[in-house]
Design an enzyme around this catalytic site. Structure first.
Site, PDB file in Angstrom:
ATOM      1  N   TYR A  41      -4.043   1.790  -0.823  1.00 32.49           N
ATOM      2  CA  TYR A  41      -2.648   2.051  -0.433  1.00 32.49           C
ATOM      3  C   TYR A  41      -2.362   1.915   1.059  1.00 32.49           C
ATOM      4  O   TYR A  41      -1.203   1.897   1.457  1.00 32.49           O
ATOM      5  CB  TYR A  41      -2.195   3.428  -0.938  1.00 32.49           C
ATOM      6  CG  TYR A  41      -2.667   4.620  -0.137  1.00 32.49           C
ATOM      7  CD1 TYR A  41      -3.968   5.065  -0.237  1.00 32.49           C
ATOM      8  CD2 TYR A  41      -1.800   5.291   0.717  1.00 32.49           C
ATOM      9  CE1 TYR A  41      -4.408   6.152   0.493  1.00 32.49           C
ATOM     10  CE2 TYR A  41      -2.230   6.389   1.453  1.00 32.49           C
ATOM     11  CZ  TYR A  41      -3.532   6.814   1.337  1.00 32.49           C
ATOM     12  OH  TYR A  41      -3.968   7.885   2.069  1.00 32.49           O
ATOM     13  N   LYS A  42      -3.392   1.781   1.881  1.00 31.92           N
ATOM     14  CA  LYS A  42      -3.106   1.527   3.299  1.00 31.92           C
ATOM     15  C   LYS A  42      -4.290   0.815   3.948  1.00 31.92           C
ATOM     16  O   LYS A  42      -5.236   0.452   3.257  1.00 31.92           O
ATOM     17  CB  LYS A  42      -2.747   2.824   4.037  1.00 31.92           C
ATOM     18  CG  LYS A  42      -3.847   3.886   4.048  1.00 31.92           C
ATOM     19  CD  LYS A  42      -3.378   5.092   4.870  1.00 31.92           C
ATOM     20  CE  LYS A  42      -4.509   6.099   5.031  1.00 31.92           C
ATOM     21  NZ  LYS A  42      -4.136   7.283   5.767  1.00 31.92           N
ATOM     22  N   TYR A  73      -6.317  12.709  -8.081  1.00 34.04           N
ATOM     23  CA  TYR A  73      -7.165  13.907  -7.908  1.00 34.04           C
ATOM     24  C   TYR A  73      -7.746  14.383  -9.234  1.00 34.04           C
ATOM     25  O   TYR A  73      -8.501  15.337  -9.292  1.00 34.04           O
ATOM     26  CB  TYR A  73      -6.340  15.037  -7.277  1.00 34.04           C
ATOM     27  CG  TYR A  73      -5.855  14.713  -5.881  1.00 34.04           C
ATOM     28  CD1 TYR A  73      -4.809  13.805  -5.686  1.00 34.04           C
ATOM     29  CD2 TYR A  73      -6.442  15.290  -4.768  1.00 34.04           C
ATOM     30  CE1 TYR A  73      -4.367  13.477  -4.406  1.00 34.04           C
ATOM     31  CE2 TYR A  73      -6.005  14.968  -3.490  1.00 34.04           C
ATOM     32  CZ  TYR A  73      -4.977  14.055  -3.325  1.00 34.04           C
ATOM     33  OH  TYR A  73      -4.553  13.732  -2.072  1.00 34.04           O
ATOM     34  N   GLY A  88      -2.000  19.175   2.595  1.00 34.87           N
ATOM     35  CA  GLY A  88      -0.905  19.202   3.583  1.00 34.87           C
ATOM     36  C   GLY A  88       0.398  18.694   2.980  1.00 34.87           C
ATOM     37  O   GLY A  88       0.393  17.948   1.999  1.00 34.87           O
ATOM     38  N   ASP A  90       2.204  16.479   3.888  1.00 32.19           N
ATOM     39  CA  ASP A  90       2.473  15.049   4.111  1.00 32.19           C
ATOM     40  C   ASP A  90       2.618  14.290   2.793  1.00 32.19           C
ATOM     41  O   ASP A  90       3.189  13.224   2.749  1.00 32.19           O
ATOM     42  CB  ASP A  90       1.371  14.408   4.971  1.00 32.19           C
ATOM     43  CG  ASP A  90      -0.017  14.636   4.418  1.00 32.19           C
ATOM     44  OD1 ASP A  90      -0.244  15.713   3.837  1.00 32.19           O
ATOM     45  OD2 ASP A  90      -0.867  13.748   4.553  1.00 32.19           O
ATOM     46  N   GLY A 123       3.948  16.647  15.591  1.00 25.63           N
ATOM     47  CA  GLY A 123       3.586  16.060  16.879  1.00 25.63           C
ATOM     48  C   GLY A 123       2.283  15.290  16.878  1.00 25.63           C
ATOM     49  O   GLY A 123       1.901  14.720  17.893  1.00 25.63           O
ATOM     50  N   ASP A 203      -5.995 -34.315  10.175  1.00 28.50           N
ATOM     51  CA  ASP A 203      -7.015 -33.330   9.769  1.00 28.50           C
ATOM     52  C   ASP A 203      -8.318 -34.062   9.425  1.00 28.50           C
ATOM     53  O   ASP A 203      -8.702 -34.168   8.272  1.00 28.50           O
ATOM     54  CB  ASP A 203      -6.465 -32.556   8.553  1.00 28.50           C
ATOM     55  CG  ASP A 203      -7.414 -31.476   8.061  1.00 28.50           C
ATOM     56  OD1 ASP A 203      -8.337 -31.098   8.815  1.00 28.50           O
ATOM     57  OD2 ASP A 203      -7.243 -31.019   6.911  1.00 28.50           O
TER      58      ASP A 203
END
Ligand code: SPV
Ligand code: MG
Length: 431
Positions: A41-42, A73, A88, A90, A123, A203
């Site tokens: 996913y990332k 999970y 968290g 998030d 932050g 080429d």
């Protein structure tokens, strides 16, 4: 957790987990996402699973670390039947939102635990740290080794042709979100066709290595993804060993050499022009000598088979594939110029019957209806979009050039051009 770039937000969650475990005289078990789970996913984490595991298992709040092999999970929760699940906030939105819903359902079903969601620390975030790390750059070795790590973590990889720093920035930054997952290109293809064409040359191996390396150097100055180099035939064995060392020194991850000899012409011309295939023993010697001479462990030499292009038949392609792997090739590129992918799929299935792991690379320029995901489902590891950025830019540029002539001013073409403000703001440091 992914626990790649550990920050105070992670520590806060671990600390809270420890407090809950103390209440019940329990243990804190951390489910650490594997590279495969993260890559689904990332971007791939900076540290591999083993390295991340060493970091978290040595934290005072953690009693045990277990792998979590997918985004879900479920398996770990069923295995552990935890009293508390700590995560968290998030995951309240973004790619993990669905998983949160699943966890809530599962905990109810199992009637075993309570979900605790500590407030996401403001932050600081891994995304922000990742941006900072990106602007610092990447070392030669870290970039070189990325391709092998990506091949292990994800299938298929999507690689995009880049013939300049600017086109590479597009390949580096372009992404779409599908079903909550971020899909992006995994690296760059340095194409002999587009490197030649962008210099106005055919080429036919007419562009010097030095000239092509200059382009790669420009690309590497502003990006951090891995690059696969199209080395045509690789030239003479004695010269190819130097090419390999030079590419490694620069941080290139893999080189592809094709089993042709004599004046090489582009494969998409097939037998419409005169082209000759190398014999198996000669080509094996080239692969083997280069493998023995490479200086890093992670650099890959990928053998490209031209049997289907030159209509030598499936059996010839397969014989060559097994011989090249035996000679030390780290991957096989199988090429075709047919409009449908049948022969590529037939080759892949026959090859995978005998060899489950050697990476297979394809270039779906002519068989362009099949998706990367479908190709991956057949066991193909790398899909290269080999010339599309150059082809797209040529049409766009020619259109504007003719438009200026036609109207004798640029006013009518403005809509086809990037806004002046946008180009001034495109590259950080311009303004
Ligand atoms: C290239 O991009 O230069 C390639 C792929 O070698 S192909 O043009 O299909 O031969
Ligand atoms: Mg080429």
């Amino acid at each position: 957790m992914s626990a790649d770039l550990i920050h105070p937000g992670h520590i806060n969650i671990m600390k809270i987990a420890k407090e809950y475990s103390n209440k019940i005289d329990g243990r804190v078990v951390l489910g650490l996402l594997t590279d495969e789970a993260i890559a689904s996913y990332k971007r791939l984490p900076y540290m591999n699973f083993e390295q991340r595991k060493v970091v978290v298992e040595n934290m005072e709040f953690i009693d045990e670390v277990i792998p979590q092999t997918t985004l879900s999970y479920r398996d770990n929760i069923i295995k552990l039947k935890p009293r508390y699940v700590i995560h968290g906030t998030d995951w309240l939105e973004g790619p993990q939102k669905n998983e949160r819903d699943n966890v809530i359902k599962l905990l109810k079903e199992l009637n075993c635990g309570e979900l605790i969601e500590p407030e996401y620390t403001k932050g600081i975030s891994s995304t922000q740290l990742n941006e900072n790390a990106r602007s610092i750059g990447i070392t030669t070795n870290a970039r070189l080794s990325l391709l092998k790590r990506l091949i292990k973590a994800k299938k298929p990889l999507r690689i995009l042709e880049s013939h300049s720093a600017l086109s590479a920035l597009i390949a580096q930054n372009a992404f779409v979100e599908k079903n909550g997952k971020k899909i992006e290109f995994d690296g760059f293809w340095s194409s002999s066709l587009t490197d030649s064409t962008s210099r106005g040359k055919p080429d036919i191996e007419a562009i010097s290595l030095t000239s092509r390396l200059n382009t790669i150097n420009d690309i590497f100055e502003v990006t951090n993804k891995p690059l696969i180099y199209d080395a045509d035939t690789g030239g003479k064995v004695e010269h190819f060993v130097f090419t390999v060392k030079t590419l490694e020194r620069l941080g290139v991850s893999a080189v592809v050499i094709e089993d042709k000899i004599g004046l090489k012409k582009n494969s998409l011309l097939g037998n419409d022009v005169t082209q000759f295939q190398d014999d198996i023993d000669n080509f094996c010697l080239k692969i083997n000598t280069a493998k023995k001479n490479q200086i890093t462990d992670d650099f890959m030499i990928i053998a490209r088979i031209e049997s289907l292009i030159l209509e030598k038949g499936m059996q010839d392609a397969l014989n060559r594939a097994f011989a090249y792997v035996k000679a030390g090739a780290d991957g096989i590129m199988i090429h075709s110029r047919l409009k449908d992918p049948d022969e590529i799929i037939e080759f892949t299935q026959a090859f995978r019957n005998q060899d489950k792991h050697t990476p297979i690379v394809v270039v779906p320029t002519s068989f362009n209806q099949i998706t990367a995901e479908e190709l991956g489902s057949y066991g193909i590891n790398i899909v290269i979009y080999a010339n599309h950025l150059l082809r797209a830019s040529f049409i766009a540029m020619e259109d504007v050039a003719k438009g200026i002539l036609k109207n004798d001013r640029s006013y009518e073409c403005e809509d086809k051009c990037m806004k002046i403000n946008d180009i001034l703001n495109l590259i950080p440091g311009t303004v």
